[in-house]
Design an enzyme around this catalytic site. Structure first.
Site, PDB file in Angstrom:
ATOM      1  N   SER A 171      10.882   6.452   4.996  1.00  0.00           N
ATOM      2  CA  SER A 171       9.503   6.871   5.181  1.00  0.00           C
ATOM      3  C   SER A 171       9.431   7.601   6.524  1.00  0.00           C
ATOM      4  CB  SER A 171       8.601   5.640   5.108  1.00  0.00           C
ATOM      5  OG  SER A 171       7.249   5.996   5.080  1.00  0.00           O
ATOM      6  N   HIS A 196       9.083   8.859   1.217  1.00  0.00           N
ATOM      7  CA  HIS A 196       7.622   9.016   1.257  1.00  0.00           C
ATOM      8  C   HIS A 196       7.297  10.351   1.900  1.00  0.00           C
ATOM      9  CE1 HIS A 196       7.065   4.359   1.528  1.00  0.00           C
ATOM     10  NE2 HIS A 196       7.415   4.762   0.312  1.00  0.00           N
ATOM     11  N   ASP A 235       7.207  -1.074   2.295  1.00  0.00           N
ATOM     12  CA  ASP A 235       7.787  -0.677   1.017  1.00  0.00           C
ATOM     13  C   ASP A 235       9.316  -0.706   1.116  1.00  0.00           C
ATOM     14  OD1 ASP A 235       7.761   0.213  -1.617  1.00  0.00           O
ATOM     15  OD2 ASP A 235       7.776   2.329  -1.033  1.00  0.00           O
TER      16      ASP A 235
END
Lengths: 187, 274
Positions: free
Chosen positions: A13, A40, A133
């Site tokens: 991310s 992401h 996540d």
């Protein structure tokens, strides 16, 4: 102990894009496994991420489309704004369902799916990021006897994501980027 | 916490066969990875502790069926999702449809209606709405009821306005709806030429001929076999020189339609050539 792997899933991310710019050009060209990256990022840009990486490695770099077959020796990106799951025949199954951990693609979903299909032959790396996540999915891979790697939080630009994983289990490897590259090339 | 799967592969197959036999809703050719995740998700949401519990509820409580269908099928959607797709529709496709005396569009898998209103607005801005009909269909009657109301959450409007502007929209987007507290209602005239109806792509037949079929992010939930059947259905429902528009990661590449359809530049839009 050296293990044969069939897929390496990389989840990242915030702060991970730069890491991939370091890692991808140095992946050996004779790898025998699939590399699948779940990053992401903002969607609604017309620019495909695979194009950004295509001239950085001789390996094929593709952004997954529905039903694409995952071929060893290729690097795939999960498309922005879709979850990516894997079918038994190792084709890609995209899913535009609710966000998970405020994310779509969700790293957890792909980690879990890769683990269900590839079992102990799945390996996964969780890189820098600002949310949680990926942690549960990585643990799932661990419980299915897969190989789990977390970026050393001291080195990660944003350490939340690696730390969330380390909170809930002990992965086989906690590594800095240079060490991650060495490990990938020794699978 | 990531719960272990309650419904395994064999359970899944059994349940989908039973649902098809008992209710006539056939999900047996849906993508396994995705539907397995959806069904395990229902178990978590509705607190079914075992496969047997879920199976009993689905097969013995008819009122639970609509809930089951709503959760198995994905109903996440937004207005002008992928603005570049709508820009292509606006600039390259819709003007060409304008030469026909009537314009018939099928929006297959319209869910809660966000795409219906997006397209209706495009037709109005092209001054073609007076001769256009949009058939908006979905497998799920509950979402169609919502689609008919044209009521959406107000907190989505910032995104939708941005998407609309990026799609080449030049009006003030807020003129298309009226705001009320936490929701907005899209104007009545936008659905005047829309026919909402249930239609199951997995089992229902062609019902008309269209110049444009839009089916975005529906086929990703089907396996290749079912995709082929649906491509045949679309082919049978599309006029010669008509257009088929799919989601941004969907393709006809694996289907025999590949021979007779030509992609419109880089867009996920194909033109039927014969």
């Amino acid at each position: 102990m050296k293990k044969v792997i069939e897929i390496l899933v990389i989840g990242g991310s915030a702060g991970s894009f730069e890491l991939l710019l370091k890692i991808i050009p140095r992946i050996k060209i004779d790898i025998k496994f699939v590399v699948l990256i779940v990053l992401h990022r903002k969607h609604n840009t017309n620019l495909s991420i695979s194009e950004l990486f295509r001239n950085k490695t001789p390996l094929p770099v593709l952004e997954c489309e529905d039903k694409d077959k995952l071929i060893p020796g290729s690097i795939y990106f999960a498309p922005a704004d879709y979850h990516l799951l894997i079918e038994k025949d190792r084709s890609v199954c995209l899913d535009y369902s609710e966000k998970e951990n405020y994310s779509r693609p969700s790293i957890d979903i792909t980690f879990k799916s890769a683990s269900d299909i590839y079992k102990e032959k799945a390996a996964a790396i969780l890189l820098s990021g600002a949310n949680k996540d990926g942690a549960e999915g990585l643990k799932h891979i661990y419980q299915n006897y897969g190989t789990t790697i977390v970026q050393n939080p001291n080195e990660a630009e944003i350490s939340t994501m690696p730390n969330e994983a380390l909170k809930i289990f002990n992965p086989q490897y906690v590594l800095k980027v240079e060490e991650i590259i060495d490990l990938i090339n020794n699978f | 916490m990531m719960a272990p799967d309650i419904v395994g592969d064999e359970d899944l197959e059994q349940l989908l066969n039973e649902v098809a036999n008992v209710y006539g809703y056939d999900f047996t050719e849906y993508s396994k990875a995705s539907i397995k995740r959806r069904i395990n998700r229902i178990c978590l949401l509705d607190k079914h502790k075992s496969f047997a519990e879920l199976r009993y509820k689905v097969l013995n409580d008819q009122s639970y069926l609509s809930r089951f269908i709503e959760e198995v099928t994905v109903n996440v959607t937004e207005m002008y999702r992928d603005p570049f797709f709508y820009k292509a529709l606006r600039e390259k496709i819709i003007p060409k449809l304008g030469v026909n005396p009537y314009i018939k569009i099928w929006l297959a898998g319209c869910s809660t209606g966000e795409e219906v209103y997006s397209i209706s607005i495009l037709l109005h801005e092209a001054k073609l709405a007076h001769k256009a009909i949009i058939y908006a269909t979905d497998i799920n009657p509950t979402v169609l009821e919502k689609a008919k109301t044209g009521v959406f959450a107000i907190n989505q409007m910032k995104l939708y306005t941005e998407n609309y502007n990026n799609s080449g929209g030049s009006s003030d987007f807020s003129t298309y709806y009226s705001a009320n507290y936490d929701h907005v209602s899209f104007k009545e005239y936008l659905r005047k030429n829309v026919i909402f109806s249930t239609h199951n792509l997995a089992s229902d037949r062609s019902f008309n001929e269209f110049q444009l079929i839009i089916c975005r992010n529906v086929l990703i939930y089907f396996d290749k076999n079912l995709q082929d059947k649906v491509f045949n259905l679309f082919d049978a429902s599309l006029e010669k020189l008509g257009y088929l528009a799919l989601g941004s990661k969907e393709t006809i590449r694996f289907s025999h339609l590949n021979q007779t359809y030509k992609q419109v530049e880089k867009e996920k839009i194909w033109k039927k050539t014969r």
